[in-house]
Write an enzyme that holds these catalytic residues in place. Structure first.
Site, mmCIF file in Angstrom:
data_model
loop_
_atom_site.group_PDB
_atom_site.id
_atom_site.type_symbol
_atom_site.label_atom_id
_atom_site.label_comp_id
_atom_site.label_asym_id
_atom_site.label_seq_id
_atom_site.Cartn_x
_atom_site.Cartn_y
_atom_site.Cartn_z
ATOM 1 N N GLU A 71 0.808 -1.228 0.000
ATOM 2 C CA GLU A 71 0.000 0.000 0.000
ATOM 3 C C GLU A 71 0.838 1.275 0.000
ATOM 4 O O GLU A 71 0.291 2.364 0.053
ATOM 5 C CB GLU A 71 -0.975 0.004 1.193
ATOM 6 C CG GLU A 71 -2.135 -0.961 1.002
ATOM 7 C CD GLU A 71 -3.191 -0.886 2.087
ATOM 8 O OE1 GLU A 71 -2.938 -0.308 3.156
ATOM 9 O OE2 GLU A 71 -4.276 -1.428 1.861
ATOM 10 N N GLY A 114 -8.502 -22.014 5.643
ATOM 11 C CA GLY A 114 -7.255 -22.090 6.403
ATOM 12 C C GLY A 114 -6.073 -21.493 5.660
ATOM 13 O O GLY A 114 -6.194 -20.479 4.968
ATOM 14 N N ASP A 132 -4.346 -9.349 8.026
ATOM 15 C CA ASP A 132 -3.284 -8.579 8.710
ATOM 16 C C ASP A 132 -2.995 -9.183 10.086
ATOM 17 O O ASP A 132 -1.840 -9.230 10.527
ATOM 18 C CB ASP A 132 -3.707 -7.113 8.875
ATOM 19 C CG ASP A 132 -3.960 -6.450 7.533
ATOM 20 O OD1 ASP A 132 -3.301 -6.825 6.549
ATOM 21 O OD2 ASP A 132 -4.824 -5.559 7.476
ATOM 22 N N ARG A 150 -15.185 -9.846 15.655
ATOM 23 C CA ARG A 150 -15.359 -8.490 16.182
ATOM 24 C C ARG A 150 -15.374 -7.497 15.026
ATOM 25 O O ARG A 150 -14.795 -7.756 13.975
ATOM 26 C CB ARG A 150 -14.203 -8.128 17.119
ATOM 27 C CG ARG A 150 -14.030 -9.101 18.269
ATOM 28 C CD ARG A 150 -12.688 -8.893 18.909
ATOM 29 N NE ARG A 150 -12.477 -9.820 20.003
ATOM 30 C CZ ARG A 150 -11.325 -9.993 20.628
ATOM 31 N NH1 ARG A 150 -10.267 -9.279 20.274
ATOM 32 N NH2 ARG A 150 -11.205 -10.857 21.598
ATOM 33 N N GLY A 172 -14.495 -4.121 12.821
ATOM 34 C CA GLY A 172 -13.410 -3.178 12.590
ATOM 35 C C GLY A 172 -12.080 -3.858 12.338
ATOM 36 O O GLY A 172 -11.981 -5.092 12.311
ATOM 37 N N SER A 175 -10.292 -4.853 16.400
ATOM 38 C CA SER A 175 -10.722 -6.259 16.506
ATOM 39 C C SER A 175 -9.573 -7.209 16.835
ATOM 40 O O SER A 175 -9.771 -8.400 17.042
ATOM 41 C CB SER A 175 -11.360 -6.692 15.177
ATOM 42 O OG SER A 175 -10.358 -6.880 14.182
HETATM 43 O O1 RIB Z 1 -6.477 -5.308 5.274
HETATM 44 C C1 RIB Z 1 -7.487 -4.441 5.719
HETATM 45 C C2 RIB Z 1 -7.107 -3.008 5.489
HETATM 46 O O2 RIB Z 1 -7.008 -2.788 4.095
HETATM 47 C C3 RIB Z 1 -8.088 -1.994 5.994
HETATM 48 O O3 RIB Z 1 -7.867 -1.644 7.337
HETATM 49 C C4 RIB Z 1 -7.926 -0.853 5.007
HETATM 50 O O4 RIB Z 1 -7.384 0.292 5.567
HETATM 51 C C5 RIB Z 1 -7.088 -1.400 3.874
HETATM 52 O O5 RIB Z 1 -5.807 -0.931 3.934
#
Ligand code: RIB
Length: 304
Positions: free
Chosen positions: A140, A225, A254, A287, A289, A293
């Site tokens: 990103e 998985g 993430d 959860r 968000g 979360s």
């Molecule tokens: O992977 C999820 C994330 O992708 C979100 O929090 C959003 O900001 C995007 O970057």
């Protein structure tokens, strides 16, 4: 003490629940609107810190209210933000997220996430990184800065983890600087041309990525998985941990990656780190968000 150093994005997520995706020209009523801290880099930093790793963030936000809130949130999670720049004249990154039945669709405005150039990131890396640390980055931020950071981190003796999300094809000679690549099905197809849909295609994709030069591979498969191929060439099949309920999958990948890097710092094998990451991701999808979360190490241990 080894630590995790992350170069990555910080976004304010503007997220809303919709009954379905609207058609072109259609307006739909949604519900459950929330603004909450996100960005793949920052989410992974929060996951790494909550899961017990000393974590440093290299990033940029705008000198605006979103930027202030995002930095405060990261610091509250225990992430060292001494290398997060607050830049004038550029907006903090924003993600507009539509949630439909727990799944999400995301549109990004990169803003300050693209403001750091290769030289900035390399200077920060040299300031903070030490041999034996883990370096983690995603897709990103500015592509040239991201690739340069991977190469320099690897040369400095860090264990490098690359999450090509959003995905784009990488130069062939980058892969030798990647010790572990972690990616989902669609990212895998873009990066190596194979859509991993079963054990056979997972193995084919992972072998291709290792043949390009990546040390080890972890492919996330959502509810199916994850699949790994270690630096020793041994294949790993990790079932998904069952979430108590699926509320919002934003940030689940993430959280899994945070588990991988924090697990490595704990001395866990790739397999055990994937199990740990999967348990953390399952809690996060139950959860709402992104960063809000992400569970702590204690919560994950209680769930295992
Ligand atoms: O992977 C999820 C994330 O992708 C979100 O929090 C959003 O900001 C995007 O970057």
């Amino acid at each position: 003490m080894p630590k995790v150093v992350i170069f990555g994005s910080m976004n304010m997520d503007l997220s809303i629940d919709a009954p379905r995706m609207p058609a072109a020209g259609e307006t739909l009523s949604g519900s459950g609107f929330l603004t909450n801290a996100g960005g793949k880099g920052a989410n992974q930093a929060v996951a790494s810190a909550r899961l017990g790793a000393a974590t440093h963030m290299i990033a940029a936000v705008g000198a605006d209210a979103f930027g202030r809130e995002l930095v405060a949130g990261l610091e509250a999670a225990g992430v060292d933000c001494g290398l997060v720049r607050r830049l004038e004249g550029v907006s903090t990154g924003v993600a507009v997220i539509v949630r439909v039945a727990g799944e999400n669709r995301i549109v990004l405005s990169a803003g300050a996430n693209h403001a750091l150039a290769a030289d900035d990131v390399i200077a920060d890396l040299r300031r903070v990184a030490e041999r034996g640390d883990v370096f983690l980055t995603q897709g990103e931020c500015d592509p040239a800065a991201t690739e340069a950071a991977l190469r320099v981190a690897h040369d400095l003796g860090l264990y490098t983890v690359y999450n090509p999300a959003p995905a784009r094809p990488a130069p062939d000679d980058l892969w030798a600087s990647v010790d572990l690549v972690c990616l989902n099905e669609t990212e895998c197809q873009i990066v190596c041309g194979v859509l991993p849909s079963d054990d056979e295609t997972c193995l084919e994709a992972a072998r291709l990525l290792r043949a390009k030069g990546a040390g080890a591979v972890a492919i996330t498969l959502g509810a199916a998985g994850s699949f790994g191929l270690g630096a020793d060439g041994v294949a790993l099949r990790i079932p998904a941990a069952r979430p108590p309920e699926v509320v919002d999958t934003t940030g689940a990948g993430d959280t899994f990656i945070g588990g991988l890097v924090a697990g490595r710092l704990r001395g866990l094998s790739l397999e055990d780190s994937m199990v740990w990451g999967a348990a953390a991701a399952a809690l996060s999808v139950s959860r709402l968000g992104a960063q809000q979360s992400i569970p702590t190490a204690e919560e994950v241990e209680a769930a295992l």
